[in-house]
Design a protein around this motif. Structure first.
Motif, mmCIF file in Angstrom:
data_model
loop_
_atom_site.group_PDB
_atom_site.id
_atom_site.type_symbol
_atom_site.label_atom_id
_atom_site.label_comp_id
_atom_site.label_asym_id
_atom_site.label_seq_id
_atom_site.Cartn_x
_atom_site.Cartn_y
_atom_site.Cartn_z
ATOM 1 N N ASN A 155 41.499 37.825 51.665
ATOM 2 C CA ASN A 155 40.220 37.951 50.947
ATOM 3 C C ASN A 155 39.765 36.667 50.272
ATOM 4 O O ASN A 155 38.588 36.534 49.960
ATOM 5 N N GLN A 156 40.675 35.739 50.027
ATOM 6 C CA GLN A 156 40.322 34.502 49.338
ATOM 7 C C GLN A 156 40.896 33.295 50.083
ATOM 8 O O GLN A 156 41.781 32.614 49.585
ATOM 9 N N THR B 257 47.188 40.278 50.922
ATOM 10 C CA THR B 257 45.804 40.751 50.811
ATOM 11 C C THR B 257 44.919 39.663 50.226
ATOM 12 O O THR B 257 43.805 39.433 50.702
ATOM 13 N N GLN B 258 45.417 38.973 49.207
ATOM 14 C CA GLN B 258 44.639 37.888 48.602
ATOM 15 C C GLN B 258 44.394 36.764 49.607
ATOM 16 O O GLN B 258 43.328 36.161 49.612
ATOM 17 N N LEU C 52 48.141 30.471 47.197
ATOM 18 C CA LEU C 52 48.745 31.746 47.579
ATOM 19 C C LEU C 52 49.983 31.519 48.442
ATOM 20 O O LEU C 52 50.971 32.249 48.341
ATOM 21 N N ASP D 126 41.719 29.833 48.458
ATOM 22 C CA ASP D 126 42.901 29.664 47.616
ATOM 23 C C ASP D 126 44.189 29.737 48.438
ATOM 24 O O ASP D 126 45.257 30.005 47.918
#
Length: 64
Positions: free
Chosen positions: A18-19, A14-15, A26, A22
């Motif tokens: 959404n990002q 999910t990160q 990740l 990064d």
């Protein structure tokens, strides 16, 4: 243990969505979680394995 690692893996994915800035950090975290899962003999879904291969390829390329 499996449920915890699966939840952490889901959170990392999910990160990544959404990002995207990064993404490399990740990716490293994803590899760490997958390493834990492999160490415990846990199954890794095929789509996650494909993502890992794509990211390995993306981040192993040398940019000149």
């Amino acid at each position: 243990m499996f449920d915890r690692l699966q939840a952490e893996l889901s959170m990392l994915l999910t990160q990544m969505e959404n990002q995207p800035e990064d993404r490399h950090e990740l990716y490293l975290s994803l590899r760490e979680k997958l390493g834990e899962m492999r160490a415990y003999g846990m199954p890794i879904p095929d789509d996650i394995l494909e993502l890992e291969q794509q990211l390995d390829s993306e981040f192993s390329e040398t940019k000149i």
